[in-house]
Design an enzyme around this catalytic site. Structure first.
Site, PDB file in Angstrom:
ATOM      1  N   ASP A 289      29.678  42.313  43.569  1.00 13.37           N
ATOM      2  CA  ASP A 289      30.676  41.516  43.964  1.00 13.37           C
ATOM      3  C   ASP A 289      30.525  40.139  43.314  1.00 13.37           C
ATOM      4  OD1 ASP A 289      33.353  41.383  45.770  1.00 13.37           O
ATOM      5  OD2 ASP A 289      32.236  39.635  46.301  1.00 13.37           O
ATOM      6  N   TRP A 290      30.579  38.973  44.061  1.00 13.62           N
ATOM      7  CA  TRP A 290      30.260  37.722  43.621  1.00 13.62           C
ATOM      8  C   TRP A 290      28.959  37.369  43.328  1.00 13.62           C
ATOM      9  CZ3 TRP A 290      32.343  33.288  42.173  1.00 13.62           C
ATOM     10  CH2 TRP A 290      33.814  33.096  42.282  1.00 13.62           C
ATOM     11  N   TRP A 330      43.441  42.514  47.091  1.00 15.20           N
ATOM     12  CA  TRP A 330      42.458  41.851  48.124  1.00 15.20           C
ATOM     13  C   TRP A 330      42.870  40.215  48.172  1.00 15.20           C
ATOM     14  CZ3 TRP A 330      38.766  41.621  51.615  1.00 15.20           C
ATOM     15  CH2 TRP A 330      38.018  40.601  51.617  1.00 15.20           C
ATOM     16  N   ASP A 416      35.733  52.544  45.619  1.00 11.84           N
ATOM     17  CA  ASP A 416      35.732  50.964  45.406  1.00 11.84           C
ATOM     18  C   ASP A 416      37.373  50.744  45.114  1.00 11.84           C
ATOM     19  OD1 ASP A 416      35.888  48.272  45.495  1.00 11.84           O
ATOM     20  OD2 ASP A 416      34.233  47.721  44.362  1.00 11.84           O
ATOM     21  N   HIS A 445      33.363  49.789  47.988  1.00  9.10           N
ATOM     22  CA  HIS A 445      33.068  48.253  47.406  1.00  9.10           C
ATOM     23  C   HIS A 445      31.549  47.948  47.781  1.00  9.10           C
ATOM     24  CE1 HIS A 445      33.578  44.483  45.805  1.00  9.10           C
ATOM     25  NE2 HIS A 445      33.374  43.832  46.744  1.00  9.10           N
TER      26      HIS A 445
END
Length: 468
Positions: A289-290, A330, A416, A445
């Site tokens: 993710d980030w 999202w 995901d 995810h």
């Protein structure tokens, strides 16, 4: 008739009183007493700060005072009591003074020279042998040191007026997360905000050998280092070091009150400074993710620090290709429901998690004031060529495609809907020499919630065997 002869414990209590006096003066609380024939000759307490003297340890102060009192630098027949295991400097001085005995309280696993790190007192080549006894009133001595440093840690990281700090009570007794917190606030980019990180395993000097790895684990939104709890034990069992920071705004790190405090470039700068300050080397970068959006832009600035890449459901947002439909959905949900239930989000995508585990992801965010990062991050993903972070992400894409020389390992949670297999296949094509990904059909995810198998495969891939 009762025996009134003073014991080792009696003299150690006198040394503890000296240690308490040192703490009252702002010095590290270590105290010492020198005794001969049952009589106290001299005392000493730590005083390096007061005296601007790096040699002014409690033992050295006591030895100097004893030598003056006895009129002799040879202290035959004397016993020195000290609340903390002596360092190499003090141990050498004790041997030169020809003490008969050294009695210490708490062990010092970082610098102790009476058995914890080295033992200078066991070398037969030396022309004098001093007897050593450790562990006398060790708990009292250790408690005094812990209390002193706990207070210093609290005062070292004062809370800025423009931030909030989640109460420690919300992080008590977390399931599967036994590790102690570490904090840093003096990175230039932080400006005094306090950043939390885990740092487990062998110290840096041991983790830099050819065989040892530092696993740098970067989380995403709205998670924190708790997300790596199933992978960390595997990495540690392989003999590696694990460093897992909480981004500012998440986990146990400080939470700026304003959404505008969060930018791509600023968070990247914090991470670059963090890696440099801890002098992390032999790094396997572990991202999702980030953690990937930011983390994948780090190695090109210092490629010599990085040895491998373990990448899970993430992307490089270069502004050149449209963001995935799943991510756009999202982002819309976050904008429309800024108070969404983080625990429910994890429960929906991870039915194997317990209710207690899911609830942990709500712990950092007791109210909307603590949620600025959750509101800011979805809109921060670079979408256009001139968005903050897009240019550096394009540079990173070129690095991974053309200059990266380390090993790579990719794992994909196939359930995901945001950064799933199509996005990861595109990233796979950008990472040089990356083998076929590990596919996890049941993972979504937050693929780290299935992370034990991933970590085991990664340890094998990077050629690390658990120590026998």
């Amino acid at each position: 008739m009762p025996d009134n002869t003073p014991t080792d414990e009696d003299f150690m209590r006198l040394a503890l009183a000296e240690a308490q006096a040192a703490a009252a003066d702002g010095e590290v609380p270590v105290g010492a007493v020198v005794v001969k024939d049952g009589r106290v000759i001299a005392t000493g307490r730590n005083a390096p700060i007061e005296g601007h003297d790096p040699t002014a340890h409690a033992e050295i102060v006591a030895l100097r005072a004893t030598a003056q009192a006895l009129g002799n630098y040879r202290l035959d027949g004397c016993t020195l009591y000290v609340t903390l295991e002596p360092c190499a400097m003090c141990s050498g001085a004790m041997l030169h003074a020809r003490l008969a005995r050294v009695v210490y309280g708490a062990a010092d696993p970082k610098t102790g020279a009476a058995g914890s790190v080295i033992n200078l007192f066991t070398h037969d080549q030396l022309n004098h042998q001093t007897q050593v006894l450790g562990g006398v009133l060790a708990d009292e001595a250790a408690d005094l040191l812990r209390g002193f440093f706990k207070e210093r840690r609290v005062n070292l990281h004062p809370l800025r007026e423009d931030a909030l700090r989640t109460p420690d009570a919300r992080f008590a007794d977390l399931p599967g997360y036994p590790w102690q917190p570490n904090y840093i606030s003096d990175l230039p980019a932080l400006g005094g905000w306090r950043m939390h990180y885990l740092d487990e395993g062998p110290p840096l000097r041991q983790a830099q050998g050819d065989r040892n790895i530092t696993w740098l684990c970067l989380h995403g939104n709205p998670a924190w280092s708790y997300l790596y709890r199933k992978m960390i034990p595997v990495f540690l069992a392989s003999g590696g070091r694990v460093v897992a920071p909480d981004l500012i705004g998440f986990g146990r790190s400080d939470k700026p009150k304003k959404d505008s405090a969060h930018t791509f470039s600023w968070h990247r700068r914090v991470l670059l400074e963090f890696v440099e300050r801890l002098d992390l080397r032999n790094v396997v970068l572990v991202v999702q993710d980030w953690g990937g959006l930011l983390g994948l832009t780090l190695p090109m600035d210092a490629p010599e620090r990085y040895r491998g890449l373990l990448v899970m459901n993430t992307t490089l947002a270069t502004g050149e290709t449209p963001l995935s439909p799943g991510f756009l959905a999202w982002r819309t949900m976050c904008a429309q429901n800024p108070a969404f239930d983080v625990a429910r989000l994890f429960a929906r995508g991870n039915p194997q998690m317990s209710a207690e585990e899911c609830a942990v992801y709500n712990a950092p965010f007791p109210d909307k004031g603590h949620r600025a990062a959750l509101r800011a991050f979805p809109a921060m993903v670079p979408e256009h060529l001139d968005d903050d972070g897009a240019a550096v992400s394009r540079q990173a894409q070129t690095f991974w495609s053309n200059q990266w020389t380390g090993l790579s390992f990719m794992a994909i949670g196939q359930q995901d809907p945001v950064l799933g297999e199509p996005v990861m296949r595109a990233l796979h094509r950008s990472v040089r020499h990356c083998p076929e990904p590990m596919l996890l059909p049941q993972a979504g995810h937050f693929v780290q919630e299935h992370g034990e198998a991933i970590a085991q495969a990664a340890v094998r891939h990077f050629g690390v065997a658990a120590p026998r």
